[in-house]
Design an enzyme around this catalytic site. Structure first.
Site, short mmCIF file in Angstrom:
data_model
loop_
_atom_site.label_atom_id
_atom_site.label_comp_id
_atom_site.label_asym_id
_atom_site.label_seq_id
_atom_site.Cartn_x
_atom_site.Cartn_y
_atom_site.Cartn_z
N TYR A 254 0.82 -1.21 0.00
CA TYR A 254 0.00 0.00 0.00
C TYR A 254 0.85 1.26 0.00
CZ TYR A 254 -4.45 -2.27 -0.04
OH TYR A 254 -5.53 -2.99 -0.45
N HIS A 411 -5.89 -2.86 6.65
CA HIS A 411 -5.22 -3.83 5.78
C HIS A 411 -4.14 -4.63 6.52
CE1 HIS A 411 -7.20 -2.85 2.08
NE2 HIS A 411 -6.95 -1.58 2.23
#
Length: 711
Positions: A254, A411
């Site tokens: 990410y 996440h």
């Protein structure tokens, strides 16, 4: 936020009420003043020429297709989803082709496409297949994709702004861009003010659109948040999502994704308001973030797949092409970045791409060097971190990633003190990453699979300790987000690289300490991987320490009695319901070993402990009715009922198999007699032999000056 950042924020607050500089187009990635130089560079510099030819080829393909702006109806990977993605890429490619070639046909295509969107956009409701638990978009199933769409489209619009008639511009802006800005800032206000990568994309889209449309209020909101008080917005995102080392809290995958809006919006700010010196913010943090992102890859360029990661991503992705080019051209001309740009085989057709391509052509590149390092997590750098140990050159490098970072928001995985081990160009002890087939509509519409929660996030899916067959924090992400491990020690000495950390919150009443090292001994060409995992508790627990491996199990110190039928799941929850128990054997009192063959090299893991162990051989696939789970195998060390336990292992890389010549060398490990001599909360003593020579090491948790010693 520290005092310097507060001063910078106050400076931004004083500047932004003033009208923006006079509008010049283009002025985001490619500035009007540099267009002649980029046109010339396309002819003179091979990398820029190749990159532009690719852009122009895609633009020419778009011109041969019929304008298609379908009513949104499909999830990720579906026909309408993919068409709208094609459209935003076509707009950017045609915009660049127009600026370099000067051919009006590219601008006309963009104008027609955007006028079609302007005629339809206000009619569209929220997407019919919006993701459960996510904010829906209008063009796509989640608002995030709408933000991404606009980040690309506004760049293309800026590139052809002067080539579109004023009346058509008014239509496009009145019926597409301004309604979109209302949707982004009002309907999607929770995301606009969220400290998260979705918020970053929203902010970048709004801020860049504000610059191009000369709407200062949108720029103000993007920089300082919807309330314009600096508590949210772009600067708050930089302050709260990145550590001082440039680590993005959601992890490398990410970090790669979030870097694009961060750097594109920074470039827009730099071009429109250079007096703000955005690239200097937080001691050039964006430059650090790009360098750190590159270091968070193995030597094949693949990102370490911790947290919700798709394992195929490398630094060749578009986000890092932007990042590397801008870091080099606009922040700091580090010649090592030119080496990465060469491996990426493309540059942005832009001011930055011109600089990179020019300097590569002039021979200024230097090799990019991977280095052992500790990368801290948290805004102040005090919320744990990642330890990276490396030995050997890029052609055959051993690499150990030790994860002792914070949860990483939604996440994040429940994998405190997890390790990943690479060698010989491949994963040896891998991480599963995310359970997702991205943009494959047949697999839950390309979204995360149910098994992402039931398996991939759970502790047992990782190379770290599991207590009583439950996950860290009982898989409660909110609870995990409040706590972080503590780094105890890091050392990057080439012959004794060490990372150690402690976790005291993952399981109530349980303290975990893990120390991992790459040890170089003169008898061996490769370093040894030493792993010491201690766990302390006042109560009895079952401790499971899995080692997920790639390759084939070819030897063991114990007899394998594999179950040939009637396989049963190992448990009922926390990921154990997905595990087949293939074999279960009691190890000898002095431990044992397991040998794996992977990529024509052997890896023998010797293990011992201070209490008897069961060795379980596992495979993934139970309770998987849709066959979503990928093939994975592990051997697991289990201490069934103890309070304190120390697991010690040494992994040796050795030998070679030549399948062509049908020869095998070095199939047997040269390490022997691994012993745990002493262990408590203050100290661990161990020894082993290499080709008959005894090596004794001592870990001193209370003495940082002599944390690990060779006796």
């Amino acid at each position: 936020m520290n005092c310097l950042n507060k001063l910078v924020l106050c400076f931004f607050c004083l500047i932004f009420p003033v009208a923006l500089n006079a509008q010049v187009h283009p002025n985001i990635m490619l500035s009007k003043a540099n267009v002649p130089a980029v046109r010339k560079g396309v002819q003179n510099y091979p990398l820029l020429k190749t990159s532009y030819n690719k852009v122009k080829s895609e633009a020419d393909k778009a011109l041969k297709t019929i304008i298609n702006v379908p009513q949104p109806k499909d999830g990720g990977g579906g026909a309408t989803h993919e068409q709208h993605k094609k459209n935003y890429l076509a707009i950017l490619n045609c915009g660049l082709a127009y600026q370099i070639s000067g051919d009006q046909k590219y601008a006309d295509y963009i104008s027609k496409l955007l006028l079609t969107y302007a005629a339809e956009y206000e009619k569209w409701p929220l997407h019919p297949k919006r993701k459960e638990g996510h904010e829906g978009g209008k063009i796509f199933w989640q608002s995030l994709n709408d933000f991404v769409w606009q980040v690309y489209v506004i760049q293309g619009y800026d590139l052809v702004y002067d080539a579109i008639s004023p009346s058509d511009r008014k239509t496009i802006e009145t019926h597409l861009f301004l309604p979109m800005m209302k949707f982004f800032t009002v309907d999607c206000k929770p995301t606009f003010d969220k400290i998260h990568n979705h918020g970053t994309w929203n902010i970048a889209a709004v801020g860049m659109t504000g610059y191009v449309l000369n709407k200062p209020e949108y720029v103000q909101m993007a920089i300082k948040g919807s309330a314009k008080d600096g508590k949210t917005g772009y600067l708050a995102q930089i302050d709260q999502l990145f550590s001082p080392d440039g680590y993005y809290t959601e992890g490398p995958y990410y970090q790669r994704y979030a870097l694009l809006p961060f750097v594109i919006f920074a470039k827009a700010i730099q071009n429109h308001q250079p007096e703000l010196k955005i690239f200097q913010y937080r001691n050039q943090l964006l430059s650090k973030a790009i360098s750190t992102c590159l270091q968070l890859t193995y030597t094949d360029g693949a990102f370490f797949p911790i947290n919700d990661a798709i394992k195929d991503k490398t630094y060749e992705s578009a986000e890092l092409v932007y990042g590397v080019d801008l870091a080099y051209a606009d922040i700091k001309a580090q010649p090592e970045l030119l080496d990465v740009a060469q491996k990426q085989r493309e540059v942005i057709v832009s001011d930055a791409g011109l600089k990179v391509a020019t300097d590569i052509a002039q021979g200024k590149a230097k090799p990019f060097v991977y280095t052992p390092q500790l990368i801290t997590d948290g805004p102040s750098g005090n919320e744990g971190g990642l330890g990276i140990l490396r030995y050997g050159n890029n052609d055959d490098q051993q690499c150990l990633l030790f994860k002792a970072a914070s949860q990483g928001m939604g996440h994040g995985h429940f994998d405190r003190l997890n390790i990943l081990y690479y060698d010989n160009g491949v994963e040896v002890f891998p991480d599963y990453g995310a359970a997702r087939f991205i943009n494959i509509e047949a697999k839950k519409g390309g979204d995360y699979l149910p098994e992402n929660k039931t398996w991939a996030k759970q502790t047992i899916a990782h190379n770290t300790l599991v207590v009583d067959q439950s996950s860290n924090f009982k898989a409660n992400a909110d609870a995990a987000q409040q706590q972080h491990p503590d780094i105890l020690y890091f050392n990057a000495d080439p012959n004794l690289q060490v990372i150690s950390a402690k976790e005291t919150n993952a399981y109530p009443g349980v303290e975990m300490l893990r120390t991992t090292a790459l040890l170089k001994v003169k008898e061996l060409e490769k370093s040894l991987l030493l792993d010491v995992f201690q766990v302390h508790s006042a109560k009895d627990h079952q401790y499971d320490l899995p080692f997920w491996y790639k390759g084939h199990l070819v030897d063991a110190s114990f007899k394998l009695n594999g179950k040939t039928d009637n396989l049963k799941a190992l448990g009922t929850k926390y990921g154990y319901e997905h595990l087949w128990l293939n074999s279960e054997e009691r190890a000898a009192s002095n431990g044992g070993y397991v040998t794996i063959l992977n990529n024509k090299r052997f890896y023998t893991t010797h293990f011992t402990a201070d209490s008897s162990l069961m060795v379980k051989v596992l495979s993934l696939g139970a309770n998987d009715p849709d066959l979503n789970l990928l093939e994975s195998k592990a051997f697991m060390l289990t201490a069934p009922k103890v309070k304190d336990q120390t697991f010690v292992s040494i992994t040796e890389a050795h030998g070679q198999v030549n399948s062509v010549n049908e020869t095998t060398t070095g199939a047997s490990s040269t390490v022997s007699d691994l012993k745990l001599i002493y262990s408590d909360q203050n100290q661990v003593k161990l020894s082993f032999k290499v080709k008959g020579k005894i090596y004794s090491y001592q870990i001193n948790y209370q003495n940082k000056e002599k944390f690990i010693q060779l006796n």
